[in-house]
Design a protein around this motif. Sequence first.
Motif, PDB file in Angstrom:
ATOM      1  N   VAL A   2      -2.152  -1.450  -3.662  1.00  0.00           N
ATOM      2  CA  VAL A   2      -3.192  -0.426  -3.553  1.00  0.00           C
ATOM      3  C   VAL A   2      -2.488   0.926  -3.458  1.00  0.00           C
ATOM      4  N   SER A   3      -2.620   1.701  -4.515  1.00  0.00           N
ATOM      5  CA  SER A   3      -1.869   2.954  -4.646  1.00  0.00           C
ATOM      6  C   SER A   3      -2.732   4.115  -4.188  1.00  0.00           C
ATOM      7  N   VAL A   4      -2.616   4.435  -2.914  1.00  0.00           N
ATOM      8  CA  VAL A   4      -3.467   5.470  -2.334  1.00  0.00           C
ATOM      9  C   VAL A   4      -2.719   6.792  -2.194  1.00  0.00           C
ATOM     10  N   ALA A   5      -1.396   6.744  -2.241  1.00  0.00           N
ATOM     11  CA  ALA A   5      -0.604   7.955  -1.996  1.00  0.00           C
ATOM     12  C   ALA A   5      -0.973   9.078  -2.959  1.00  0.00           C
ATOM     13  N   ALA A   6      -0.951  10.286  -2.442  1.00  0.00           N
ATOM     14  CA  ALA A   6      -1.108  11.488  -3.257  1.00  0.00           C
ATOM     15  C   ALA A   6       0.299  11.882  -3.713  1.00  0.00           C
ATOM     16  N   VAL A   7       0.743  11.223  -4.770  1.00  0.00           N
ATOM     17  CA  VAL A   7       2.116  11.412  -5.250  1.00  0.00           C
ATOM     18  C   VAL A   7       2.211  12.760  -5.978  1.00  0.00           C
ATOM     19  N   ALA A   8       3.203  13.550  -5.633  1.00  0.00           N
ATOM     20  CA  ALA A   8       3.376  14.832  -6.326  1.00  0.00           C
ATOM     21  C   ALA A   8       3.662  14.571  -7.796  1.00  0.00           C
ATOM     22  N   ASP A   9       3.047  15.355  -8.656  1.00  0.00           N
ATOM     23  CA  ASP A   9       3.276  15.177 -10.095  1.00  0.00           C
ATOM     24  C   ASP A   9       4.660  15.676 -10.503  1.00  0.00           C
ATOM     25  N   TRP A  10       5.210  16.623  -9.752  1.00  0.00           N
ATOM     26  CA  TRP A  10       6.503  17.205 -10.120  1.00  0.00           C
ATOM     27  C   TRP A  10       7.438  17.277  -8.918  1.00  0.00           C
TER      28      TRP A  10
ATOM     29  N   VAL B 170       0.861  -1.189   0.000  1.00  0.00           N
ATOM     30  CA  VAL B 170       0.000   0.000   0.000  1.00  0.00           C
ATOM     31  C   VAL B 170       0.892   1.232   0.000  1.00  0.00           C
ATOM     32  N   SER B 171       0.570   2.202  -0.848  1.00  0.00           N
ATOM     33  CA  SER B 171       1.247   3.498  -0.722  1.00  0.00           C
ATOM     34  C   SER B 171       0.246   4.473  -0.123  1.00  0.00           C
ATOM     35  N   ALA B 172       0.723   5.357   0.738  1.00  0.00           N
ATOM     36  CA  ALA B 172      -0.197   6.268   1.427  1.00  0.00           C
ATOM     37  C   ALA B 172       0.466   7.595   1.749  1.00  0.00           C
TER      38      ALA B 172
ATOM     39  N   ARG C 128      -6.133   4.695 -18.565  1.00  0.00           N
ATOM     40  CA  ARG C 128      -4.802   5.244 -18.840  1.00  0.00           C
ATOM     41  C   ARG C 128      -3.737   4.506 -18.030  1.00  0.00           C
ATOM     42  N   LYS C 129      -4.058   4.210 -16.779  1.00  0.00           N
ATOM     43  CA  LYS C 129      -3.069   3.562 -15.912  1.00  0.00           C
ATOM     44  C   LYS C 129      -3.046   2.051 -16.124  1.00  0.00           C
ATOM     45  N   GLY C 130      -4.078   1.515 -16.759  1.00  0.00           N
ATOM     46  CA  GLY C 130      -4.122   0.084 -17.038  1.00  0.00           C
ATOM     47  C   GLY C 130      -4.338  -0.758 -15.788  1.00  0.00           C
TER      48      GLY C 130
ATOM     49  N   ALA D 176     -11.454   7.335 -17.094  1.00  0.00           N
ATOM     50  CA  ALA D 176     -10.341   7.652 -18.005  1.00  0.00           C
ATOM     51  C   ALA D 176      -9.017   7.282 -17.350  1.00  0.00           C
ATOM     52  N   LYS D 177      -8.896   7.572 -16.072  1.00  0.00           N
ATOM     53  CA  LYS D 177      -7.670   7.278 -15.332  1.00  0.00           C
ATOM     54  C   LYS D 177      -7.440   5.778 -15.226  1.00  0.00           C
ATOM     55  N   ARG D 178      -8.505   5.034 -14.990  1.00  0.00           N
ATOM     56  CA  ARG D 178      -8.397   3.573 -14.883  1.00  0.00           C
ATOM     57  C   ARG D 178      -7.819   2.993 -16.176  1.00  0.00           C
TER      58      ARG D 178
ATOM     59  N   ASN E 136       7.526  13.738 -12.107  1.00  0.00           N
ATOM     60  CA  ASN E 136       7.868  12.544 -11.327  1.00  0.00           C
ATOM     61  C   ASN E 136       7.427  11.281 -12.072  1.00  0.00           C
ATOM     62  N   PRO E 137       8.019  10.125 -11.741  1.00  0.00           N
ATOM     63  CA  PRO E 137       7.551   8.873 -12.348  1.00  0.00           C
ATOM     64  C   PRO E 137       6.126   8.572 -11.907  1.00  0.00           C
ATOM     65  N   ASP E 138       5.332   7.956 -12.794  1.00  0.00           N
ATOM     66  CA  ASP E 138       3.997   7.502 -12.423  1.00  0.00           C
ATOM     67  C   ASP E 138       4.135   6.087 -11.871  1.00  0.00           C
ATOM     68  N   ILE E 139       4.146   5.991 -10.552  1.00  0.00           N
ATOM     69  CA  ILE E 139       4.458   4.728  -9.871  1.00  0.00           C
ATOM     70  C   ILE E 139       3.412   3.670 -10.218  1.00  0.00           C
ATOM     71  N   LEU E 140       2.152   4.033 -10.105  1.00  0.00           N
ATOM     72  CA  LEU E 140       1.081   3.062 -10.346  1.00  0.00           C
ATOM     73  C   LEU E 140       1.120   2.536 -11.785  1.00  0.00           C
ATOM     74  N   ALA E 141       1.250   3.449 -12.743  1.00  0.00           N
ATOM     75  CA  ALA E 141       1.270   3.023 -14.153  1.00  0.00           C
ATOM     76  C   ALA E 141       2.434   2.064 -14.391  1.00  0.00           C
TER      77      ALA E 141
ATOM     78  N   VAL F 144      -4.734  -1.603  -7.689  1.00  0.00           N
ATOM     79  CA  VAL F 144      -5.899  -0.759  -7.400  1.00  0.00           C
ATOM     80  C   VAL F 144      -5.419   0.687  -7.347  1.00  0.00           C
ATOM     81  N   GLY F 145      -6.025   1.544  -8.178  1.00  0.00           N
ATOM     82  CA  GLY F 145      -5.659   2.960  -8.186  1.00  0.00           C
ATOM     83  C   GLY F 145      -6.701   3.797  -7.473  1.00  0.00           C
ATOM     84  N   PHE F 146      -6.340   5.017  -7.216  1.00  0.00           N
ATOM     85  CA  PHE F 146      -7.258   5.978  -6.602  1.00  0.00           C
ATOM     86  C   PHE F 146      -7.343   7.224  -7.457  1.00  0.00           C
ATOM     87  N   ALA F 147      -8.481   7.879  -7.402  1.00  0.00           N
ATOM     88  CA  ALA F 147      -8.642   9.171  -8.063  1.00  0.00           C
ATOM     89  C   ALA F 147      -9.455  10.053  -7.150  1.00  0.00           C
TER      90      ALA F 147
HETATM   91  O1  C5P Z   1      -2.141  10.512 -12.008  1.00  0.00           O
HETATM   92  P1  C5P Z   1      -3.126  10.764 -10.919  1.00  0.00           P
HETATM   93  O2  C5P Z   1      -2.503  11.437  -9.723  1.00  0.00           O
HETATM   94  O3  C5P Z   1      -4.320  11.511 -11.399  1.00  0.00           O
HETATM   95  O4  C5P Z   1      -3.666   9.320 -10.487  1.00  0.00           O
HETATM   96  C1  C5P Z   1      -3.883   8.947  -9.166  1.00  0.00           C
HETATM   97  C2  C5P Z   1      -3.443   7.523  -8.944  1.00  0.00           C
HETATM   98  O5  C5P Z   1      -2.128   7.301  -9.467  1.00  0.00           O
HETATM   99  C3  C5P Z   1      -3.336   7.176  -7.485  1.00  0.00           C
HETATM  100  O6  C5P Z   1      -3.580   5.791  -7.340  1.00  0.00           O
HETATM  101  C4  C5P Z   1      -1.884   7.554  -7.172  1.00  0.00           C
HETATM  102  O7  C5P Z   1      -1.403   6.854  -6.031  1.00  0.00           O
HETATM  103  C5  C5P Z   1      -1.172   7.118  -8.435  1.00  0.00           C
HETATM  104  N1  C5P Z   1       0.007   7.923  -8.804  1.00  0.00           N
HETATM  105  C6  C5P Z   1       1.268   7.336  -8.797  1.00  0.00           C
HETATM  106  N2  C5P Z   1       2.360   8.063  -9.196  1.00  0.00           N
HETATM  107  C7  C5P Z   1       2.232   9.340  -9.589  1.00  0.00           C
HETATM  108  C8  C5P Z   1       0.960   9.956  -9.604  1.00  0.00           C
HETATM  109  C9  C5P Z   1      -0.127   9.213  -9.189  1.00  0.00           C
HETATM  110  O8  C5P Z   1       1.394   6.170  -8.438  1.00  0.00           O
HETATM  111  N3  C5P Z   1       3.304  10.022  -9.952  1.00  0.00           N
END
Ligand code: C5P
Length: 221
Positions: A92-100, A13-15, A162-164, A158-160, A126-131, A143-146
């Motif tokens: 389960v990718s719950v973290a609010a990962v910074a985009d930059w 789980v990421s959080a 895109r992230k596959g 759309a996110k589901r 930043n890398p898209d960890i979930l994707a 499992v992704g979160f939005a």
């Molecule tokens: O890309 P966005 O933030 O809209 O999508 C949210 C989902 O993607 C969440 O599950 C979040 O944990 C994951 N995410 C990630 N790496 C990122 C951005 C979002 O794993 N850089």
Amino acid sequence: AQPKVLAGKTALVSAGPTSEPIDPVRVITNRSSGKTGYAIARALREAGAQVVLVSGPTALETPYGVTRINVESAREMHGAIMQQAATADIFVSVAAVADWHIANASSNKLKKNAVGEPPELQFAQNPDILAEVAQLASGPWCVGFAAETENLHEHAEAKRRRKGVPLLVGNLAQHSMNADDTTFILFDDDGAHPLPALPKLQAARQLVQAIATRLPRKPIP
Ligand code: C5P
């Protein structure tokens, strides 16, 4: 007690938020409290899974029986998740990962100058960890979160795609951020499945049941 529907499974789980350094004393972060991710880690453990929680900075206690790995930046979170992903059955990718992150972060504290010119920060993606985890050949079931503020259905579906990922949980940020209750809508191949507004731990338990019913059975080697 909760039924042990995930006995023998390993869940990652990421959080929480990530924290992106500007200089040694300043960061850019976001308003994620980590409550949803921690509730999910707890519910996964209650369901019998072995749980590894990769967490950005939060003020929360580690749920009982959960292994926690602390990270700060998105790139650190990426490193920790990729290290754990190979041995996980569920992510389960719950973290609010910074985009930059700040590309020109300073190794010394930035100082005000005499003419009052503010520093110019440059952002890099930043890398898209979930994707990335979703692309792994024999990776975990993802499992992704939005968290959205409007048009939740369109953005989440759309996110589901895109992230596959097979399952994506949508919620309205204005109702759930820093709150104790949350309203999940589960998006999968069959469409949208709304859950009622619930305290985060109860919502997490329902999500864990939904994961357990969807999880493909491992082929017998
Ligand atoms: O890309 P966005 O933030 O809209 O999508 C949210 C989902 O993607 C969440 O599950 C979040 O944990 C994951 N995410 C990630 N790496 C990122 C951005 C979002 O794993 N850089």
